[in-house]
Design an enzyme around this catalytic site. Structure first.
Site, PDB file in Angstrom:
ATOM      1  N   ASN A  61     -31.132   7.989 -15.721  1.00 35.80           N
ATOM      2  CA  ASN A  61     -31.694   8.873 -16.751  1.00 35.80           C
ATOM      3  C   ASN A  61     -32.426   8.117 -17.859  1.00 35.80           C
ATOM      4  OD1 ASN A  61     -30.447  11.144 -15.437  1.00 35.80           O
ATOM      5  ND2 ASN A  61     -28.509  10.507 -16.380  1.00 35.80           N
ATOM      6  N   ARG A  62     -32.905   6.923 -17.541  1.00 34.14           N
ATOM      7  CA  ARG A  62     -33.618   6.086 -18.510  1.00 34.14           C
ATOM      8  C   ARG A  62     -32.743   5.707 -19.704  1.00 34.14           C
ATOM      9  NH1 ARG A  62     -36.104   5.971 -14.497  1.00 34.14           N
ATOM     10  NH2 ARG A  62     -38.357   6.073 -14.210  1.00 34.14           N
ATOM     11  N   MET A  63     -31.427   5.803 -19.551  1.00 35.56           N
ATOM     12  CA  MET A  63     -30.488   5.381 -20.600  1.00 35.56           C
ATOM     13  C   MET A  63     -30.123   3.910 -20.355  1.00 35.56           C
ATOM     14  SD  MET A  63     -29.709   7.894 -22.761  1.00 35.56           S
ATOM     15  CE  MET A  63     -27.993   7.741 -23.271  1.00 35.56           C
ATOM     16  N   HIS A  64     -31.137   3.064 -20.395  1.00 34.88           N
ATOM     17  CA  HIS A  64     -30.969   1.672 -20.018  1.00 34.88           C
ATOM     18  C   HIS A  64     -30.096   0.913 -21.016  1.00 34.88           C
ATOM     19  CE1 HIS A  64     -34.096   2.666 -17.225  1.00 34.88           C
ATOM     20  NE2 HIS A  64     -35.034   2.742 -18.160  1.00 34.88           N
ATOM     21  N   GLN A  67     -37.848   6.766 -10.309  1.00 36.88           N
ATOM     22  CA  GLN A  67     -36.796   6.012  -9.648  1.00 36.88           C
ATOM     23  C   GLN A  67     -35.607   5.952 -10.584  1.00 36.88           C
ATOM     24  OE1 GLN A  67     -37.900   2.284  -7.858  1.00 36.88           O
ATOM     25  NE2 GLN A  67     -35.807   1.485  -7.944  1.00 36.88           N
TER      26      GLN A  67
END
Length: 215
Positions: free
Chosen positions: A193-196, A8
């Protein structure tokens, strides 16, 4: 079940340090209000992790009943059975971490710090505000997480306490509030892109220090 292929992308918002306050409470207050506006169910529900003398962590979900700012201090209030597993853990190791997760908003907040029992008068006041059935249930649940022979035994105890107390149920001495005194608060905003985005406030020398940490 295998969820390794599930993905997601989080793209609803961002959290940039230049747009955050110098202390954590205003941001936490705003995020709670945002969750209420988005009609998140029980946005004040939080997972509470404790660890007793056996060094085995334990986690469960409870309801935050109050959050208070006094000066630069942030306090979280929750209530429980003092004889419960969490109560025993906190008696042995008076520290805890709480986690709020609002999936629909792609946000979470972690709050950790020392824990102490709330004043008895405040626990009395809150207990008196609860629905009477919840008051009676507190008496039934002693010790919380203790083994019971059947549902029928629980329901029988409920009726017995109902008969004993009538409409004026006193607060059990084994039930009351805790105060978590925050010394670290992390705000997590999901990003693509999981670059939280992760912004952490830590208490150092009685002042809050704000940092960005890697996702």
């Amino acid at each position: 079940m295998d969820f390794s292929a599930s993905r997601q992308s989080y793209e609803k918002d961002e959290l940039i340090e230049q747009n955050t306050p110098n202390t954590p409470y205003p941001l936490f207050d705003q995020w709670i209000k945002d969750a209420l506006a988005e009609k998140v169910k029980e946005p004040y529900a939080m997972s509470v992790a404790t660890c007793g003398a056996d060094n085995r962590p334990s986690v469960r979900t409870v309801l935050m009943r109050e959050v208070v700012e006094r000066g630069d201090e942030v306090f979280l209030v929750f209530y429980t059975n003092y004889d419960s597993d969490k109560g025993q853990d906190l008696a042995q190791n008076p520290h805890a971490e709480c986690l709020f997760f609002w999936a629909d908003m792609e946000r979470q907040v972690r709050i950790s710090g020392a824990v102490q029992k709330l004043d008895e008068e405040l626990s009395d006041t809150y207990f008196a505000s609860r629905p009477i059935d919840s008051q009676l249930a507190a008496w039934v649940s002693r010790p919380q997480s203790g083994v019971v022979d059947s549902r029928e035994v629980m329901e029988g105890d409920f009726v017995n306490y109902q008969t004993q107390f009538g409409t004026h149920v006193p607060r059990p001495e084994f039930w009351g509030g805790y105060l978590l005194i925050a010394d670290k608060i992390e705000f997590w905003q999901g990003r693509a892109n999981r670059m939280h985005d992760r912004i952490v406030y830590k208490k150092e020398n009685e002042k809050w220090v704000r940092e960005r940490i890697l996702p």
